[in-house]
Design an enzyme around this catalytic site. Structure first.
Site, mmCIF file in Angstrom:
data_model
loop_
_atom_site.group_PDB
_atom_site.id
_atom_site.type_symbol
_atom_site.label_atom_id
_atom_site.label_comp_id
_atom_site.label_asym_id
_atom_site.label_seq_id
_atom_site.Cartn_x
_atom_site.Cartn_y
_atom_site.Cartn_z
ATOM 1 N N ASP A 51 35.632 50.941 47.029
ATOM 2 C CA ASP A 51 35.499 50.744 45.930
ATOM 3 C C ASP A 51 36.537 52.166 44.822
ATOM 4 O OD1 ASP A 51 33.810 48.132 44.538
ATOM 5 O OD2 ASP A 51 35.111 50.078 42.544
ATOM 6 N N ASN A 86 27.370 40.648 43.268
ATOM 7 C CA ASN A 86 27.865 39.454 42.369
ATOM 8 C C ASN A 86 28.338 38.337 41.958
ATOM 9 O OD1 ASN A 86 26.771 41.729 40.317
ATOM 10 N ND2 ASN A 86 28.575 42.701 41.017
ATOM 11 N N VAL A 110 36.127 39.673 40.056
ATOM 12 C CA VAL A 110 36.841 39.302 41.878
ATOM 13 C C VAL A 110 36.214 37.850 42.844
ATOM 14 C CG1 VAL A 110 37.797 40.319 44.124
ATOM 15 C CG2 VAL A 110 37.686 41.185 41.747
ATOM 16 N N HIS A 160 32.532 39.751 48.417
ATOM 17 C CA HIS A 160 31.982 41.217 48.430
ATOM 18 C C HIS A 160 29.982 41.465 48.404
ATOM 19 C CE1 HIS A 160 33.330 40.765 44.703
ATOM 20 N NE2 HIS A 160 32.916 42.132 44.553
#
Ligand code: AMP
Length: 113
Positions: free
Chosen positions: A30, A86, A95, A99
């Protein structure tokens, strides 16, 4: 439809540090780590969010968790880490390509709200 940010990183079109890759998924560091270890595990297939996944994606979603576990083991997280997904903007997703966040390397507080 244009490639997602993460797909562009996988293809080497924008910078990123890829730490894992197989036939179904890949993992990157990240860019704004929230813990000493903060890795994103991402399917190659571009699904925007978990709520958009279908029955045909069941194995793929399981694979993401299995790979998350393997990456955690490889980073010596001592079986103490957090996995977060999320789903949707109001849940903090920024995004829109599924993920799994793998967070570890310190004691983690719990304040998701
Ligand atoms: P989320 O908010 O759950 O959608 O998570 C998106 C994550 O992608 C955030 O933790 C960002 O820090 C991370 N991110 C955004 N841009 C990049 C990038 N270029 N390379 C690596 N990670 C990124």
């Amino acid at each position: 439809m244009s490639d997602s940010l993460f797909t562009k990183i996988r293809k080497g079109e924008i910078p990123g540090t890829i730490v894992y890759q197989d036939e179904l998924c890949f993992a990157i560091e990240d860019i704004a780590p929230q813990a000493p270890i903060h890795i994103l595990i991402i399917p190659i297939k571009e699904i925007e969010k978990v709520s958009d996944a279908s029955e045909e994606d069941i194995n793929l979603l399981g694979h993401l968790l299995h790979v998350s576990k393997k990456i955690a083991q490889n980073h010596n997280l001592d079986n103490n880490y957090r996995l977060v997904i999320n789903n949707g903007a109001r849940a903090g997703q920024t995004v829109f390509h599924i993920h799994v966040h793998l967070l570890g390397g310190k004691s983690l507080e719990w304040h998701p709200a």
